[in-house]
Write an enzyme that holds these catalytic residues in place. Structure first.
Site, PDB file in Angstrom:
ATOM      1  N   GLY A  95     -40.367  30.431  -7.882  1.00 42.41           N
ATOM      2  CA  GLY A  95     -40.073  29.431  -7.198  1.00 42.41           C
ATOM      3  C   GLY A  95     -39.052  29.834  -5.646  1.00 42.41           C
ATOM      4  CD  GLU A 211     -44.203  37.776  -3.849  1.00 39.60           C
ATOM      5  OE1 GLU A 211     -44.633  36.292  -3.632  1.00 39.60           O
ATOM      6  OE2 GLU A 211     -43.279  38.040  -3.321  1.00 39.60           O
TER       7      GLU A 211
END
Length: 304
Positions: A95, A211
């Site tokens: 998250g 990422e």
């Protein structure tokens, strides 16, 4: 095939992928991994992306969590959570992104208030991959409002906790690989703080580097789309076999050259990473260039 048709992320096959090194592959054998090189790992992720891009996304997400637990978790946390994640038995999502704070991760507003024996979490996360199927959320939260970068931390949140609400986001394709998650007075035990309190910015930079590398890899794949094949099928060829549309032919050739240059840059960055000479800006460079390439690929495919 069923996962791909429904848009569900393939949690069910994680255990099988573990035995081939897709989970924890970069960790040393002493740490329970496979001790793979970055080059081998990059090849495996490239192959996973060609098979199904969502599989690559999931594998990178899970391996980011594995790396963070390995580097930041204490012995108890590693035993309780790292082993199940590495075995593909504990679905987890990360998250990070919030509705009003995308790229500026340090502006996170989801807050965790110290209530003595637990933290009380309030806020919202969005664009979370597979959050509706996960058991845990590895979330970045604000634990100190006095300092933008030094006041954030990482918490592991149980998705079945009272106050957690998940709403799938339906894409134009009709599938829902992403969702938004709301936290309303969610109690999180203090032993689910991962790493040091208020030192989450260092963790976030490490996580975002992984990422960005994952997103950049899409620049060379795009679901294994062959622009030439699509163009020939729709526009036909001249007598010598060349694509009948000279303008589109030139645009595709220009794109392929840029894509090949991007592959060469990625190879160089991998070599520098293996040699311990990588620069922290490289993942951001790759993300930007890879994203632009992926956009151009689909624009050309639509033009054809």
């Amino acid at each position: 095939s069923q996962c791909e048709a429904t848009g569900n992320l393939p949690w069910a096959i994680m255990g099988e992928l573990r035995q081939f090194g897709y989970l924890g592959g970069l960790l040393s054998e002493e740490a329970g991994g496979y001790g793979l090189s970055y080059r081998t790992w990059a090849m495996m992720m490239e192959e996973a992306g060609y098979r199904w891009l969502s599989l690559r996304v999931l594998l990178n997400t899970v391996n980011i969590v594995i790396a963070l637990f390995h580097h930041l978790g204490d012995a108890r946390q590693k035993e309780k959570w790292l082993k199940p994640v590495m075995a593909g038995q504990m679905p987890v999502w990360v998250g990070i992104t919030e509705p009003d704070h995308g790229s500026d991760v340090a502006s996170v507003q989801t807050r965790a208030e110290d209530k003595g024996d637990h933290y009380l979490v309030n806020g919202q996360k969005t664009w979370t991959s597979g959050g509706q199927w996960a058991d845990k959320c590895f979330a970045i939260v604000r634990t100190d409002r006095s300092d933008k970068h030094k006041g954030i931390s990482f918490l592991l949140i149980d998705m079945d906790s009272p106050g957690v609400e998940v709403r799938p986001i339906t894409m134009i394709s009709g599938t829902s690989p992403f969702c938004e998650t709301f936290f309303d007075n969610v109690k999180v035990p203090k032993d689910q703080l991962v790493g040091e309190i208020n030192r989450g910015w260092d963790v976030a930079k490490y996580l975002l580097g992984h990422e960005r590398e994952m997103i950049s890899g899409m620049g060379t794949q795009g679901g294994a789309i062959s622009l030439s094949r699509i163009a020939l099928a729709n526009l036909g060829a001249e007598d010598d076999g060349r694509l009948a549309d000279p303008i589109l032919r030139a645009r595709i050739a220009q794109f392929e050259l840029r894509a090949e240059a991007f592959r060469a840059m990625s190879e160089r960055f991998l070599d520098e990473l293996n040699a311990g000479k990588a620069h922290r800006a490289q993942p951001s460079m790759m993300k930007y260039t890879g994203t632009e390439l992926n956009k151009q690929r689909y624009e050309l495919a639509m033009a054809a």
